[in-house]
Design an enzyme around this catalytic site. Structure first.
Site, PDB file in Angstrom:
ATOM      1  N   ARG A 254      22.306  31.444  -6.618  1.00 19.60           N
ATOM      2  CA  ARG A 254      22.493  30.397  -5.623  1.00 19.60           C
ATOM      3  C   ARG A 254      23.106  29.217  -6.366  1.00 19.60           C
ATOM      4  NH1 ARG A 254      20.554  24.837  -4.685  1.00 19.60           N
ATOM      5  NH2 ARG A 254      20.429  24.531  -2.449  1.00 19.60           N
ATOM      6  N   ASP A 256      24.131  25.504  -6.713  1.00 19.84           N
ATOM      7  CA  ASP A 256      23.694  24.229  -6.159  1.00 19.84           C
ATOM      8  C   ASP A 256      24.879  23.293  -5.887  1.00 19.84           C
ATOM      9  OD1 ASP A 256      21.422  22.267  -5.657  1.00 19.84           O
ATOM     10  OD2 ASP A 256      22.533  21.192  -7.206  1.00 19.84           O
ATOM     11  N   ALA A 257      24.904  22.697  -4.696  1.00 18.48           N
ATOM     12  CA  ALA A 257      25.815  21.606  -4.324  1.00 18.48           C
ATOM     13  C   ALA A 257      27.233  21.810  -4.843  1.00 18.48           C
ATOM     14  CB  ALA A 257      25.249  20.275  -4.814  1.00 18.48           C
ATOM     15  N   HIS A 259      29.919  21.361  -3.414  1.00 13.20           N
ATOM     16  CA  HIS A 259      30.847  20.314  -2.985  1.00 13.20           C
ATOM     17  C   HIS A 259      30.999  19.229  -4.052  1.00 13.20           C
ATOM     18  CE1 HIS A 259      26.760  19.479  -1.471  1.00 13.20           C
ATOM     19  NE2 HIS A 259      27.005  18.242  -1.868  1.00 13.20           N
ATOM     20  N   GLU A 293      25.447  26.464  -1.940  1.00 18.24           N
ATOM     21  CA  GLU A 293      24.990  25.331  -1.146  1.00 18.24           C
ATOM     22  C   GLU A 293      26.184  24.403  -1.019  1.00 18.24           C
ATOM     23  OE1 GLU A 293      21.866  21.582  -1.125  1.00 18.24           O
ATOM     24  OE2 GLU A 293      22.671  22.342  -3.003  1.00 18.24           O
ATOM     25  N   GLN A 390      14.626  20.078   2.129  1.00 19.72           N
ATOM     26  CA  GLN A 390      14.275  19.497   3.415  1.00 19.72           C
ATOM     27  C   GLN A 390      12.818  19.042   3.465  1.00 19.72           C
ATOM     28  OE1 GLN A 390      16.638  18.699   5.296  1.00 19.72           O
ATOM     29  NE2 GLN A 390      18.217  19.909   4.274  1.00 19.72           N
TER      30      GLN A 390
END
Length: 588
Positions: A254, A256-257, A259, A293, A390
């Site tokens: 996974r 992370d971020a 973007h 993500e 979250q």
């Protein structure tokens, strides 16, 4: 494409190498003895030490600086991120999972797990003791939050500074391999959360070795992926990802971020990574997954490279979380304001993104692009009621179970687990855990610890929270409060919630319609107030009543069988009386 330098020497056979293109002199300190290193034309420095190998402690000294620094590519940091690295030979481990052939992400149910709070022991070894619970739950993939080395004992893991070394308080590299082997023995695939978009604030020695960073992102210096001397930087990221998959037998990552990975090259880093991971999967003969993500709401993230996409196997879908959270809790502050209308949840269930070239009030601009639901399967988007972000980014780390009834929680679970998306469960969610999961850290530096404490209080004071309401992130009691209470699943209402999660996951396996990822064969209808929803899954219908009173919900054919229900639904001609805050899953 970044040029691949011959595999850097990590001391396994006495050969050491490090990239330090701006240094005039580099020395290797191995088991307390300093050795001069020779440079090549590419900025790499090399040395050979006879007799060095697995277990040798080593570090690097740059120019005349007396500080001995750990290896940027260190595989083992037994004494923390400020101390010497230790040579680690992957060949020294004996694997027991030769029969493991992997699991694809399509059809998966993912379980997000934080090693430090999953059990009171907070280690990979103690987590193994709870794997039978996950196998019995029916999940297929365990997604570990970051386990690479960070300063301190306890933390979320997103402040890591050495990307290839397993955090020693969790047990180090051997413990991760034992955990993966134990998962594979139970039929569980293992995904690992990796963070390449920034470094933590303590022990970040990487910039001392070379131009690894350029510019800024939301968390500080941005990785140099496209500027001068960026080829070895990209190679560090690619090799790190491949090494986790190859040497630790992981089944996916996974990311992370993504973007925050600023990259203007013709071939983006993620596409390059996807290509190399696909090649590795072919060589290993088992599927390997990449999950991004991303805050961009850009469908190209999950499109194949051949279609002009980045080739990620899936991405997290925060829009679906926000729509579910708002519908179940009624919260409409901050970014939840965009998800407050009664039409939002059915809309997001149908089309993945709320912001798909539409205006985002909290961004104050249009955002995203639409997903082609006729061509892109829902399995490429992870759907969830909760994640570490979250929950943990709330002031108190309070879970949804603190605010809504078990009935509403189970409605949310049914909407996720009966959807075409790849479901993900955050640890403890499956029994409506009431233990919070606040932000916590344990930086030994008192000034840094105080800075983290003040920053957290300042952040939430601006949102109207009183200082005494914000848990102290560096107080050990804050971490302790986040540890799962394994006594809860044996008590009501937690037992019933857990039984229902198990039943929903089992139905996803036995009823092909529930696992069907095709979004163009998925229907959603809702009442005008958004409190009654019907999901159409082939001949199956999921009826959810989020209202505080029972409701008659129409179905399009006479029901033949109730597969699962909370409460006691009554079937009448052409409709079903669904009790308040409950769901009914039917076969027509």
């Amino acid at each position: 494409m970044s040029e691949r330098h011959p595999t850097p020497g990590l001391g396994v056979h006495g050969d050491f190498s490090v990239w330090a293109p701006r240094a005039d002199r580099v020395r290797l300190r191995a088991d307390g003895t300093d050795h001069p290193m020779r440079s090549d034309s590419d900025g790499w420095w090399h040395a050979r030490v006879e007799g060095a190998g697995h277990g040798t402690d080593y570090a690097y000294l740059l120019d005349d600086d007396p500080a001995a620094l750990p290896d940027p590519r260190s595989r083992w940091q037994p004494h923390g991120v400020h101390a010497a690295s230790r040579v680690y030979d992957h060949a020294a481990h004996t694997w027991t999972d030769a029969a493991w052939t992997g699991r694809p992400l399509a059809g998966a149910v993912v379980y997000e797990l934080h090693v430090g709070t999953f059990t009171p022991g907070g280690t990979l070894a103690s987590a193994i003791d709870r794997l039978d619970h996950l196998a019995d739950l029916g999940v297929t993939h365990v997604e570990l939050m970051p386990v690479n080395a960070f300063d301190g004992t306890h933390g979320w893991g997103y402040d890591g500074v050495l990307w290839s070394a397993v955090h020693q308080p969790y047990g180090g590299p051997d413990a991760l391999k034992a955990f993966v082997g134990a998962c594979h023995a139970r039929g569980l695939a293992v995904l690992l959360d990796v963070v390449h978009n920034h470094l933590g604030p303590s022990g970040a020695y990487l910039p001392r070795f070379g131009p690894y960073f350029s510019g800024e992102n939301a968390w500080g210096p941005s990785l140099n992926l496209d500027g001068p001397d960026s080829d070895p930087v990209r190679r560090l990221v690619l090799d790190n990802a491949l090494d986790w998959l190859r040497h630790f037998h992981l089944d996916g990552l996974r990311l992370d971020a993504v973007h925050a990975l600023r990259d203007d090259r013709a071939t983006p880093l993620l596409a390059e990574l996807s290509e190399e991971v696909d090649a590795l999967a072919a060589a290993l003969g088992r599927p390997l997954s990449l999950i991004a993500e991303s805050d961009r709401n850009d469908p190209r993230t999950v499109l194949p490279r051949e279609a002009g996409g980045l080739g990620m196997g899936a991405q997290w879908s925060d829009d679906l979380h926000h729509a579910l959270h708002t519908a179940l809790t009624g919260e409409t502050h901050g970014y939840y304001a965009d998800f407050a209308g009664p039409e939002v949840l059915p809309e997001v269930l149908r089309r993945v993104f709320r912001h798909a070239g539409t205006y985002s009030s909290f961004r104050r601009r249009t955002h995203g692009a639409p997903v082609d639901t006729a061509r892109v399967p829902g399995s490429r988007f992870l759907g969830y009621l909760a994640t570490h972000d979250q929950i943990g980014n709330r002031a108190r780390g309070d879970r949804m179970a603190e605010h809504v009834s078990p009935g509403l929680l189970l409605c949310g679970a049914a909407l996720v687990l009966c959807s075409p998306y790849t479901p993900m469960v955050f640890m403890g969610e499956e029994w409506a855990a009431t233990t919070p999961w606040p932000f916590f850290a344990s930086f030994p530096d008192p000034d840094l610890a105080e800075g983290v404490r003040r920053g957290r209080r300042r952040e939430f004071a601006a949102l109207g929270w009183a200082e005494e309401e914000i848990p102290d992130p560096v107080d050990p009691a804050t971490r302790d409060s986040a540890v799962l209470d394994w006594g809860q699943p044996g008590r009501e209402p937690h037992r019933t919630v857990l039984d229902t999660y198990r039943a929903l996951i089992a139905l996803r396996r036995t009823e092909p319609e529930l696992a069907d990822p095709r979004l163009d064969r998925f229907g959603v209808t809702a009442s005008t107030d958004g409190r009654r929803l019907v999901l159409e899954r082939g001949r199956l219908r999921l009826l959810c009543n989020l209202a505080a009173e029972a409701a008659d919900v129409e179905v399009d054919a006479p029901p033949r069988e109730v597969l699962l229900a909370t409460g006691e639904p009554r079937i009448e001609d052409g409709s079903v009386k669904v009790p308040r805050e409950s769901f009914t899953l039917l076969r027509l």
